[in-house]
Design an enzyme around this catalytic site. Structure first.
Site, mmCIF file in Angstrom:
data_model
loop_
_atom_site.group_PDB
_atom_site.id
_atom_site.type_symbol
_atom_site.label_atom_id
_atom_site.label_comp_id
_atom_site.label_asym_id
_atom_site.label_seq_id
_atom_site.Cartn_x
_atom_site.Cartn_y
_atom_site.Cartn_z
ATOM 1 N N SER A 156 -6.155 -4.150 -5.934
ATOM 2 C CA SER A 156 -5.036 -5.000 -5.543
ATOM 3 C C SER A 156 -5.428 -5.787 -4.296
ATOM 4 C CB SER A 156 -3.817 -4.142 -5.221
ATOM 5 O OG SER A 156 -2.900 -4.926 -4.466
ATOM 6 N N HIS A 215 -5.791 -7.259 -9.532
ATOM 7 C CA HIS A 215 -4.333 -7.087 -9.516
ATOM 8 C C HIS A 215 -3.750 -7.908 -8.365
ATOM 9 C CE1 HIS A 215 -0.656 -4.737 -10.359
ATOM 10 N NE2 HIS A 215 -0.463 -4.710 -9.051
ATOM 11 N N ASP A 268 -0.398 -9.004 -6.363
ATOM 12 C CA ASP A 268 0.965 -8.558 -6.060
ATOM 13 C C ASP A 268 1.810 -9.688 -5.468
ATOM 14 O OD1 ASP A 268 1.055 -5.743 -6.788
ATOM 15 O OD2 ASP A 268 -0.434 -5.435 -5.210
ATOM 16 N N MET A 326 5.406 -10.787 -4.090
ATOM 17 C CA MET A 326 6.636 -10.192 -3.533
ATOM 18 C C MET A 326 7.501 -11.273 -2.898
ATOM 19 S SD MET A 326 5.116 -6.839 -1.658
ATOM 20 C CE MET A 326 3.863 -5.797 -2.429
ATOM 21 N N HIS A 377 1.424 -9.063 -10.919
ATOM 22 C CA HIS A 377 2.553 -8.132 -10.831
ATOM 23 C C HIS A 377 3.666 -8.812 -10.054
ATOM 24 C CE1 HIS A 377 4.008 -3.979 -9.072
ATOM 25 N NE2 HIS A 377 4.897 -4.528 -9.879
ATOM 26 N N MET A 392 6.975 -8.841 -8.275
ATOM 27 C CA MET A 392 8.041 -8.041 -7.647
ATOM 28 C C MET A 392 9.040 -9.046 -7.085
ATOM 29 S SD MET A 392 5.496 -5.224 -6.031
ATOM 30 C CE MET A 392 4.110 -6.323 -6.243
ATOM 31 N N MET A 426 5.078 2.661 -11.719
ATOM 32 C CA MET A 426 4.926 2.598 -10.262
ATOM 33 C C MET A 426 4.908 4.024 -9.714
ATOM 34 S SD MET A 426 4.715 -0.623 -9.507
ATOM 35 C CE MET A 426 4.568 -0.307 -7.758
ATOM 36 N N ASP A 445 0.296 2.131 -10.599
ATOM 37 C CA ASP A 445 0.244 1.289 -9.397
ATOM 38 C C ASP A 445 0.864 2.018 -8.212
ATOM 39 O OD1 ASP A 445 0.017 -0.770 -7.639
ATOM 40 O OD2 ASP A 445 1.351 -2.156 -8.693
ATOM 41 N N GLY A 446 0.004 2.337 -7.239
ATOM 42 C CA GLY A 446 0.472 2.922 -5.988
ATOM 43 C C GLY A 446 -0.147 4.273 -5.682
ATOM 44 N N GLY A 447 -0.830 4.333 -4.547
ATOM 45 C CA GLY A 447 -1.368 5.612 -4.093
ATOM 46 C C GLY A 447 -2.499 6.170 -4.935
#
Ligand code: DX5
Ligand code: ZN
Length: 229
Positions: free
Chosen positions: A12, A37, A39, A41, A70, A72, A141, A177-179
């Site tokens: 990302s 990826h 992002d 926002m 992605h 958001m 997510m 997606d995430g962590g």
């Protein structure tokens, strides 16, 4: 072409140098990234703002492979054409972004782009069977969207397993997606995920002047995921 369910690592760019997106995309691809990826926002659907379709368009020529966008943002529909013409290969919209996700997914495919459906950690899978015929990817997510560097939410692993079962033989990617790190990647790979988004865990320790840590980080996530499938 047969559907590719092999593990794909998607860095990302949220964790990259915002003054050098093009070079960062080329650097992570050269270091083994499968997808990039991106992002987006809006400061409304999520409490943070990144960039819009013009930035995606500017980044596109620097990416050889898949540009995975992605969104958001809410609303989504007025911006689909702009993101499609920015050169996105996949546009993912959130189920929670509005009352008409079915229409949104239709519009994404109608714009000639693969359609992704993202689910926040607090969202269940109830609607998913009604949308399976219109998606190319489901993004689970594993943090609340808005920021990089958050802690992986373990309760989502069960959701990934249930989703994997629901999808069966359909050509639909499961993206996480995430962590994502070498510690959490095997948990979701074992549950059936094939696309692993990682921001902090890919870009940490590296830079444009020394991108080799990007490669080592990507390889570590991939090896940990592949070891369990
Ligand atoms: C979060 C974004 C993620 C984020 C992941 O809202 O959608 O793509 O960049 O970052 P890490 O890998 O640092 O959790
Ligand atoms: Zn994302």
């Amino acid at each position: 072409m047969s559907f590719d369910r092999a593990i794909k690592i998607a860095p990302s760019i949220l964790a990259s140098d915002f003054a050098n997106f093009g070079a960062e995309c080329a650097a992570v691809e050269a270091q083994g990234a499968d997808w990039i990826h991106v992002d987006v926002m809006d400061g409304h659907f999520v409490p943070n703002i990144t960039f819009g379709p013009d930035t995606c368009k500017a980044i596109r020529p620097h990416i050889k492979g898949v540009m995975d966008v992605h969104l958001m943002i809410a609303p989504v529909d007025p911006y689909i054409d702009a993101f499609a013409s920015s050169g996105a290969d996949i546009i993912t919209a959130h189920l929670e972004a509005g009352p008409h996700i079915h229409r949104t997914l239709q519009a994404i495919r109608g714009a000639g782009v693969k359609a992704g459906l993202a689910l926040n950690p607090g969202t269940g899978l109830d609607s998913v069977p009604h949308l399976l015929d219109m998606v190319d990817l489901v993004c689970v997510m594993t943090v609340n969207p808005g920021f990089g560097g958050q802690k992986f939410i373990h309760s989502q692993i069960e959701k990934v397993s249930a989703l994997r079962e629901m999808i069966g033989d359909r050509p639909i990617h499961i993206e996480i997606d995430g962590g994502v790190t070498p510690v959490t990647a095997p948990l979701v790979a074992a549950a059936g995920a094939d696309v692993l988004v990682a921001g902090s865990a890919v870009f940490k320790g590296g830079s444009l002047s020394d991108p080799t840590p990007y490669g080592a980080n990507i390889a570590a996530i991939r090896a940990a995921a592949e070891a369990v499938i």
